[in-house]
Enzyme design. Structure first.
Site, PDB file in Angstrom:
ATOM      1  N   ARG A 205      11.442  -6.577   4.957  1.00  0.00           N
ATOM      2  CA  ARG A 205      11.549  -5.111   5.090  1.00  0.00           C
ATOM      3  C   ARG A 205      12.349  -4.763   6.355  1.00  0.00           C
ATOM      4  NH1 ARG A 205       6.078  -1.764   5.083  1.00  0.00           N
ATOM      5  NH2 ARG A 205       5.777  -2.560   7.162  1.00  0.00           N
TER       6      ARG A 205
ATOM      7  N   LYS B  33       0.819  -1.232   0.000  1.00  0.00           N
ATOM      8  CA  LYS B  33       0.000   0.000   0.000  1.00  0.00           C
ATOM      9  C   LYS B  33       0.842   1.267   0.000  1.00  0.00           C
ATOM     10  CE  LYS B  33      -2.365  -0.127   3.790  1.00  0.00           C
ATOM     11  NZ  LYS B  33      -1.779  -0.933   4.623  1.00  0.00           N
TER      12      LYS B  33
ATOM     13  N   ARG C  27      -1.678  -7.518  13.689  1.00  0.00           N
ATOM     14  CA  ARG C  27      -2.066  -6.623  12.581  1.00  0.00           C
ATOM     15  C   ARG C  27      -2.958  -7.371  11.576  1.00  0.00           C
ATOM     16  NH1 ARG C  27       3.803  -4.771  11.055  1.00  0.00           N
ATOM     17  NH2 ARG C  27       2.891  -3.698   9.269  1.00  0.00           N
TER      18      ARG C  27
ATOM     19  N   ARG D 132      10.719  -0.519  11.887  1.00  0.00           N
ATOM     20  CA  ARG D 132       9.425  -0.298  12.559  1.00  0.00           C
ATOM     21  C   ARG D 132       9.259  -1.259  13.728  1.00  0.00           C
ATOM     22  NH1 ARG D 132       4.560   0.339   8.291  1.00  0.00           N
ATOM     23  NH2 ARG D 132       3.501  -0.700  10.012  1.00  0.00           N
TER      24      ARG D 132
ATOM     25  N   ARG E 250      -9.930   2.198   8.318  1.00  0.00           N
ATOM     26  CA  ARG E 250      -9.595   0.817   8.660  1.00  0.00           C
ATOM     27  C   ARG E 250     -10.745   0.139   9.390  1.00  0.00           C
ATOM     28  NH1 ARG E 250      -3.638   1.503   8.676  1.00  0.00           N
ATOM     29  NH2 ARG E 250      -2.723  -0.557   8.812  1.00  0.00           N
TER      30      ARG E 250
HETATM   31  P1  ADP Z   1       0.498  -1.460   7.851  1.00  0.00           P
HETATM   32  O1  ADP Z   1      -0.614  -1.274   6.895  1.00  0.00           O
HETATM   33  O2  ADP Z   1       1.732  -1.985   7.226  1.00  0.00           O
HETATM   34  O3  ADP Z   1       0.109  -2.278   9.074  1.00  0.00           O
HETATM   35  P2  ADP Z   1       0.499   1.413   8.649  1.00  0.00           P
HETATM   36  O4  ADP Z   1       1.742   2.223   8.585  1.00  0.00           O
HETATM   37  O5  ADP Z   1      -0.617   1.759   7.730  1.00  0.00           O
HETATM   38  O6  ADP Z   1       0.990  -0.088   8.467  1.00  0.00           O
HETATM   39  O7  ADP Z   1      -0.084   1.451  10.157  1.00  0.00           O
HETATM   40  C1  ADP Z   1       0.726   1.156  11.270  1.00  0.00           C
HETATM   41  C2  ADP Z   1      -0.110   1.163  12.544  1.00  0.00           C
HETATM   42  O8  ADP Z   1      -0.663   2.473  12.755  1.00  0.00           O
HETATM   43  C3  ADP Z   1      -1.320   0.241  12.563  1.00  0.00           C
HETATM   44  O9  ADP Z   1      -0.990  -1.095  12.922  1.00  0.00           O
HETATM   45  C4  ADP Z   1      -2.195   0.925  13.640  1.00  0.00           C
HETATM   46  O10 ADP Z   1      -1.724   0.663  14.934  1.00  0.00           O
HETATM   47  C5  ADP Z   1      -1.955   2.394  13.345  1.00  0.00           C
HETATM   48  N1  ADP Z   1      -2.944   2.925  12.377  1.00  0.00           N
HETATM   49  C6  ADP Z   1      -2.679   3.422  11.136  1.00  0.00           C
HETATM   50  N2  ADP Z   1      -3.813   3.805  10.526  1.00  0.00           N
HETATM   51  C7  ADP Z   1      -4.822   3.533  11.388  1.00  0.00           C
HETATM   52  C8  ADP Z   1      -6.235   3.667  11.342  1.00  0.00           C
HETATM   53  N3  ADP Z   1      -6.857   4.171  10.254  1.00  0.00           N
HETATM   54  N4  ADP Z   1      -6.965   3.278  12.424  1.00  0.00           N
HETATM   55  C9  ADP Z   1      -6.385   2.777  13.506  1.00  0.00           C
HETATM   56  N5  ADP Z   1      -5.053   2.598  13.631  1.00  0.00           N
HETATM   57  C10 ADP Z   1      -4.272   2.969  12.589  1.00  0.00           C
END
Ligand code: ADP
Length: 204
Positions: free
Chosen positions: A127, A13, A150, A139, A88
């Site tokens: 990664r 993504k 996740r 990360r 999400r």
């Molecule tokens: P990935 O899609 O690889 O898990 P992201 O960088 O999009 O990683 O998100 C990392 C973390 O940030 C998520 O696991 C969550 O804890 C938090 N997060 C990001 N976007 C949201 C969202 N829309 N709602 C709730 N938590 C979020």
């Protein structure tokens, strides 16, 4: 053009959102990046989000909606945006609709990257390994344990969004297992189909 990019962790993504944003000349709004920045600068949002992010869980809807609301109302998002990692949950999707509706706007399309779950762990651990080798920040949630959470969260709370947006007729799915360039081209094609134009001329 207002676009949402959906996909499980490790689906590519972030990579695709950055490319699309460059090609379309609109900002990429990544809630993950925004929250990580809030954690590293120690804002009140960051302090509230830190532990749950580290465990792989989802940050409470109201916190994330607050962060997104500030961004999509900025002048640089006037011509559109690519939302990466938001919404999400169905509640977040409804809040997004309300925010847009208040400005008489709507979403143009929701692009879903489909990737088999069994390749995701390999991609994420790779990664983390590459970041370590290149001395980039690793990360804290790129671990086997956090990834399990996740993925559970994705299946339980985010995947229902595909049905939600399909029923609205704006969901387009792309095979995220293809090489990066092919995925990028397929996403542009899907957007062009949605906008009923023959082809999108990507910016140089
Ligand atoms: P990935 O899609 O690889 O898990 P992201 O960088 O999009 O990683 O998100 C990392 C973390 O940030 C998520 O696991 C969550 O804890 C938090 N997060 C990001 N976007 C949201 C969202 N829309 N709602 C709730 N938590 C979020």
């Amino acid at each position: 053009m207002r676009i949402v990019l959906l996909g499980p962790p490790g689906s590519g993504k972030g990579t695709q959102a950055i490319r699309l944003a460059q090609q379309l000349g609109i900002p990429q709004l990544s809630t993950g990046d925004m929250l990580r920045a809030a954690v590293s600068t120690g804002t009140s949002v960051g302090r509230k989000a830190e532990a749950v992010m580290e465990s792989g869980g989802l940050v409470p809807d109201e916190l994330v909606v607050e962060v997104v609301a500030q961004c999509i109302l900025q002048p640089d998002a006037e011509n559109g945006f690519i939302l990466d990692g938001f919404p999400r949950t169905v509640a977040q999707a409804r809040s997004l609709e309300d925010l847009l509706l208040a400005k008489q706007l709507n979403l143009d399309c929701v692009l879903e990257l489909r990737v088999d779950e069994d390749v995701l762990l390999g991609r994420i651990l790779n990664r983390a390994r590459e970041a370590k080798i290149n001395r980039h920040a690793v990360r804290v949630d790129d671990t086997e344990e956090a990834l399990k959470v996740r993925l559970q969260e994705y299946r339980r709370r985010t995947e229902p969004l595909t049905d939600y947006y399909r029923s609205k007729g704006i969901l387009r799915s792309v095979d995220g297992l293809q090489p990066i360039n092919i995925v990028a081209a397929s996403l542009l094609e899907a957007i062009a189909r949605e906008l009923c134009v023959p082809k999108i001329q990507a910016r140089a």
